[in-house]
Write a protein that holds these residues in place. Sequence first.
Motif, PDB file in Angstrom:
ATOM      1  N   ALA B 167       0.861  -1.177   0.000  1.00 31.34           N
ATOM      2  CA  ALA B 167       0.000   0.000   0.000  1.00 31.34           C
ATOM      3  C   ALA B 167       0.899   1.229   0.000  1.00 31.34           C
ATOM      4  O   ALA B 167       1.747   1.363   0.884  1.00 31.34           O
ATOM      5  CB  ALA B 167      -0.871  -0.018   1.241  1.00 31.34           C
ATOM      6  N   PRO B 168       0.754   2.146  -0.972  1.00 29.32           N
ATOM      7  CA  PRO B 168       1.612   3.340  -0.961  1.00 29.32           C
ATOM      8  C   PRO B 168       1.447   4.101   0.347  1.00 29.32           C
ATOM      9  O   PRO B 168       0.325   4.455   0.720  1.00 29.32           O
ATOM     10  CB  PRO B 168       1.098   4.171  -2.148  1.00 29.32           C
ATOM     11  CG  PRO B 168       0.233   3.259  -2.933  1.00 29.32           C
ATOM     12  CD  PRO B 168      -0.232   2.173  -2.035  1.00 29.32           C
ATOM     13  N   ALA B 169       2.550   4.300   1.055  1.00 31.86           N
ATOM     14  CA  ALA B 169       2.572   5.026   2.331  1.00 31.86           C
ATOM     15  C   ALA B 169       1.587   4.443   3.347  1.00 31.86           C
ATOM     16  O   ALA B 169       1.073   5.145   4.206  1.00 31.86           O
ATOM     17  CB  ALA B 169       2.282   6.507   2.108  1.00 31.86           C
ATOM     18  N   GLY B 170       1.325   3.153   3.231  1.00 34.16           N
ATOM     19  CA  GLY B 170       0.396   2.521   4.179  1.00 34.16           C
ATOM     20  C   GLY B 170      -1.023   3.025   4.017  1.00 34.16           C
ATOM     21  O   GLY B 170      -1.776   3.128   4.998  1.00 34.16           O
ATOM     22  N   LEU B 171      -1.402   3.309   2.791  1.00 31.34           N
ATOM     23  CA  LEU B 171      -2.732   3.894   2.526  1.00 31.34           C
ATOM     24  C   LEU B 171      -3.845   2.928   2.921  1.00 31.34           C
ATOM     25  O   LEU B 171      -3.818   1.754   2.572  1.00 31.34           O
ATOM     26  CB  LEU B 171      -2.834   4.235   1.032  1.00 31.34           C
ATOM     27  CG  LEU B 171      -4.188   4.776   0.551  1.00 31.34           C
ATOM     28  CD1 LEU B 171      -4.463   6.153   1.162  1.00 31.34           C
ATOM     29  CD2 LEU B 171      -4.217   4.868  -0.971  1.00 31.34           C
ATOM     30  N   LYS B 172      -4.829   3.470   3.663  1.00 31.96           N
ATOM     31  CA  LYS B 172      -6.021   2.701   4.004  1.00 31.96           C
ATOM     32  C   LYS B 172      -7.221   3.492   3.500  1.00 31.96           C
ATOM     33  O   LYS B 172      -7.288   4.707   3.705  1.00 31.96           O
ATOM     34  CB  LYS B 172      -6.133   2.521   5.524  1.00 31.96           C
ATOM     35  CG  LYS B 172      -4.998   1.723   6.096  1.00 31.96           C
ATOM     36  CD  LYS B 172      -4.918   1.824   7.592  1.00 31.96           C
ATOM     37  CE  LYS B 172      -4.383   3.164   8.059  1.00 31.96           C
ATOM     38  NZ  LYS B 172      -2.950   3.359   7.787  1.00 31.96           N
ATOM     39  N   PHE B 220      -2.949   7.920   5.384  1.00 33.55           N
ATOM     40  CA  PHE B 220      -1.616   7.406   5.034  1.00 33.55           C
ATOM     41  C   PHE B 220      -0.546   8.103   5.866  1.00 33.55           C
ATOM     42  O   PHE B 220      -0.784   9.151   6.471  1.00 33.55           O
ATOM     43  CB  PHE B 220      -1.336   7.575   3.537  1.00 33.55           C
ATOM     44  CG  PHE B 220      -1.557   8.968   3.018  1.00 33.55           C
ATOM     45  CD1 PHE B 220      -2.792   9.357   2.542  1.00 33.55           C
ATOM     46  CD2 PHE B 220      -0.522   9.892   3.006  1.00 33.55           C
ATOM     47  CE1 PHE B 220      -3.004  10.645   2.058  1.00 33.55           C
ATOM     48  CE2 PHE B 220      -0.723  11.171   2.533  1.00 33.55           C
ATOM     49  CZ  PHE B 220      -1.970  11.556   2.055  1.00 33.55           C
ATOM     50  N   PHE B 221       0.623   7.487   5.884  1.00 34.50           N
ATOM     51  CA  PHE B 221       1.747   8.032   6.651  1.00 34.50           C
ATOM     52  C   PHE B 221       2.488   9.069   5.809  1.00 34.50           C
ATOM     53  O   PHE B 221       2.636   8.900   4.600  1.00 34.50           O
ATOM     54  CB  PHE B 221       2.735   6.923   7.012  1.00 34.50           C
ATOM     55  CG  PHE B 221       2.203   5.924   8.004  1.00 34.50           C
ATOM     56  CD1 PHE B 221       2.150   6.237   9.352  1.00 34.50           C
ATOM     57  CD2 PHE B 221       1.754   4.682   7.598  1.00 34.50           C
ATOM     58  CE1 PHE B 221       1.664   5.320  10.272  1.00 34.50           C
ATOM     59  CE2 PHE B 221       1.262   3.760   8.501  1.00 34.50           C
ATOM     60  CZ  PHE B 221       1.215   4.078   9.846  1.00 34.50           C
ATOM     61  N   LEU B 222       2.959  10.095   6.477  1.00 31.73           N
ATOM     62  CA  LEU B 222       3.851  11.065   5.844  1.00 31.73           C
ATOM     63  C   LEU B 222       5.262  10.817   6.391  1.00 31.73           C
ATOM     64  O   LEU B 222       5.398  10.228   7.464  1.00 31.73           O
ATOM     65  CB  LEU B 222       3.407  12.490   6.186  1.00 31.73           C
ATOM     66  CG  LEU B 222       2.038  12.918   5.638  1.00 31.73           C
ATOM     67  CD1 LEU B 222       1.623  14.254   6.241  1.00 31.73           C
ATOM     68  CD2 LEU B 222       2.086  13.027   4.124  1.00 31.73           C
ATOM     69  N   PRO B 223       6.284  11.255   5.664  1.00 31.32           N
ATOM     70  CA  PRO B 223       7.640  11.041   6.193  1.00 31.32           C
ATOM     71  C   PRO B 223       7.799  11.709   7.556  1.00 31.32           C
ATOM     72  O   PRO B 223       7.342  12.837   7.748  1.00 31.32           O
ATOM     73  CB  PRO B 223       8.534  11.736   5.157  1.00 31.32           C
ATOM     74  CG  PRO B 223       7.708  11.855   3.941  1.00 31.32           C
ATOM     75  CD  PRO B 223       6.288  11.951   4.372  1.00 31.32           C
ATOM     76  N   SER B 224       8.391  11.005   8.478  1.00 30.15           N
ATOM     77  CA  SER B 224       8.639  11.582   9.811  1.00 30.15           C
ATOM     78  C   SER B 224      10.037  11.167  10.241  1.00 30.15           C
ATOM     79  O   SER B 224      10.506  10.095   9.861  1.00 30.15           O
ATOM     80  CB  SER B 224       7.580  11.121  10.814  1.00 30.15           C
ATOM     81  OG  SER B 224       7.432   9.737  10.753  1.00 30.15           O
ATOM     82  N   VAL B 230       5.376  10.107  14.468  1.00 27.65           N
ATOM     83  CA  VAL B 230       4.566   9.635  13.341  1.00 27.65           C
ATOM     84  C   VAL B 230       3.757  10.808  12.808  1.00 27.65           C
ATOM     85  O   VAL B 230       3.088  11.514  13.572  1.00 27.65           O
ATOM     86  CB  VAL B 230       3.582   8.518  13.768  1.00 27.65           C
ATOM     87  CG1 VAL B 230       2.741   8.079  12.576  1.00 27.65           C
ATOM     88  CG2 VAL B 230       4.326   7.331  14.321  1.00 27.65           C
ATOM     89  N   GLU B 232       0.750  11.558  10.186  1.00 30.27           N
ATOM     90  CA  GLU B 232      -0.278  10.873   9.411  1.00 30.27           C
ATOM     91  C   GLU B 232      -1.174  11.892   8.746  1.00 30.27           C
ATOM     92  O   GLU B 232      -1.461  12.951   9.333  1.00 30.27           O
ATOM     93  CB  GLU B 232      -1.154  10.026  10.331  1.00 30.27           C
ATOM     94  CG  GLU B 232      -0.595   8.689  10.690  1.00 30.27           C
ATOM     95  CD  GLU B 232      -1.570   7.923  11.565  1.00 30.27           C
ATOM     96  OE1 GLU B 232      -2.079   6.910  11.121  1.00 30.27           O
ATOM     97  OE2 GLU B 232      -1.824   8.390  12.694  1.00 30.27           O
TER      98      GLU B 232
END
Lengths: 351, 418
Positions: B167-172, B220-224, B230, B232
């Motif tokens: 999943a791109p960037a942990g996309l839900k 989704f997650f953003l760079p951290s 985290v 998000e």
Amino acid sequence: MQRIHRVVLIALLIAIGSERALARPLTPAENKLKVVTTLGVLADFARAVGGDRVEVEALADPREDPHFVQPRPTLMKRAREADLFVELGMGLELWAQKVVEGSGNPRIQPGEPARVVASTGVTALELPRELSREWGDVHPYGNPHVWLDPLNAKDLAANIARGLEAVDAPHAVEYEANLKRFQEQLDDALFGADLVKEVGGKMLTRVARQGRLSAWLAEKGLTGKLGGWLARAAPLAGRPVVTFHKSWVYFAERFGLTIPIEIEEKPGIPPSARRRDSVVELMQARKLRTVLHEVFYATDAAEYLAKETGAHAVVVPIDVGGEGGPKDYFQLVELWLAKLLESESAAPPAK
Amino acid sequence: MFQTLLAASFAAFPCAQDPSAAPRPTADGPARLEQLEKRLADLERQHSTEVEELRAELERLEQEAARARSKPPPQSASVFNPGITVFGNFLARTDDRPVFVDDDPSAERVDDRFLLREFELDFRAAIDPWADGVLIAAFGAETPGDFSAEVEEGYVLLKKLPLLDTAPAGLKLKVGRFRPALGRLNTIHLHDLPQPSYPRAVQTMLGAEGFVADGVAGQFFLPSPGADDVLEAHLALLDGGNLPIAGGQSASQLGKLARVQWFRDLAPGKDLAVGVSAWTSDTDHALYGLDATYRWKPAVAGEWRSFLVGLEAFQAELDDPALASSPAAFDVWSQVQLERNLYLGGRFDRAEDLADERLVTHTLGLYLTYYTTEFLRFRVGYEHTESDLDHLDGLDTGLFELNFVYGSHPTEPYWVNR
């Protein structure tokens, strides 16, 4: 409609950009399989089985109640990059599914090969005959504290090995060899290396699981050859101890202790004053010496019992890791035995 | 059998095939032979005992298998039915003056009442390997017995995207009807709140029961930078209605929601979450939110001690002559765990009226909550309100709330742990 397209496009760009930004070049350490486990003991087993091929991280703090870990975004972030996710199962870590859902990692969703339920196939004790909340926080699949029995630890490690083999088939032989070595180390630690050499770990395991190890050893004239943890725990056989929660049933069964009463009236239900008094009465009547207590529970009740009865509160971790905590499973079992033997060998309560 | 195996082993021994390859006798030969004999004896003993035990085991297993065959299979197709949970919420209140539904003096009175406020039926199950389904039907009443039914949430949660391994960037993705991530408390259902009702800020800006909308949402997650941080993002496209500040807006006008949340583990057992949210629509209305929550819950004895403090603020930008131009509202709340089952909480609300931002209402509340278990909760509270609106100014209210949960809902941590 154009605005919809624009918003969707921006969202996708952000998502893909984030992914790219997060995807750093791999270092040698990162070429390893990333294994994320719920508990420290599972991490320890995964390290033993995975060897140099894995990088392992446990999510729960070993001093924390494994039933009630906060499924924080930082845990989700760690699970996001997992190649293998290992949980104990049996309803112990209800927070694990929330972590997995939040991770957005499709590889570790339920039913995927990279999602390992380590307790699969382990014989559960205390399977409820009736499922009702009237019985407190009952676990529908039986008491989940299976890792407190070293024989079950062998099965947990085997299930982790199956998981590693599923996601990294080219190194399956290596994982199998590591598993065999770990299981042999556990056999040696539990039964003593000499007895294992003479009779074989499989045989001893089978007989011990059937609950007839002492009788069998006597029948074969091998009683004196029993070593390891079981020999050390011999003075504990038949000794009654009080526990706070029903965490110790597997340990008690393996090492021959009895648990006549828990401080909690029902699992997860805090003890009332009346309950504490009835525990005091029983402890005084039977001159019980030990209150066995997990490190993550408030110790008020145990201290009260110790004060009222003269018994010892033995407060120990049930997980591996953390500052000053046991480094591995072997040290954890050693710690339990040492503390229990110390408490039980002390003078009986005066009260 | 053992003798046969032994004979075969010796036959296969290289020395037997090529005598010239046999090692020359050495000084330690007899000792080595003795060692081998001993080892052989050990193996023989192990083998015979194992065979003996295996025979007994086989007999036992055969008996067990016969017993198992005579039993019907333990499961049926009903195991695929969704997990069902019932949530109930009862409220009793006493007031020093008449109180009306939605604080509207022309509506029905709700002061001094017993009220079964809400029943929720929660159904959830895995749909297939890609998605989970959730349906939450709510039966709510503002006055005793006057129930209305609605779907509070009903959505499909895509855990894996078809055709993609990762999943791109942990996309839900969430598709359906749900509580959008507009602020911190809006995503929490009434029965899980740390107070008996949504804060006045939420009620004023998002609606009496919070903001529920149909649409599509992605998280989704953003760079951290580090393992303890985290970032998000939540993005949602929603139908336009169902928000008090968008009263005149048609549901077909698109609403857009963005939220970014920063979460940090400050130290073991201590964390901080800060979120900013923005909602806009095809009209020129907009709503901005800022929220922060600090939590302390130690690892050792964490079920006995915890502390929470939270802040939530909203500012609306309204382009409607009938409404105020930029009304604002905020609430600050806290909760201290006194012992395993007892919590003391407080909340201060300040909200400007959407029609006239000069009309301000403040409410201060204190709450004491007792859980028998996580499934049954008793709460008493006192609230004092001061307002530029005459019918609310000086209002004192006593509250008693009872909340219960039964069904397949697993043993969940208390709110503080969620």
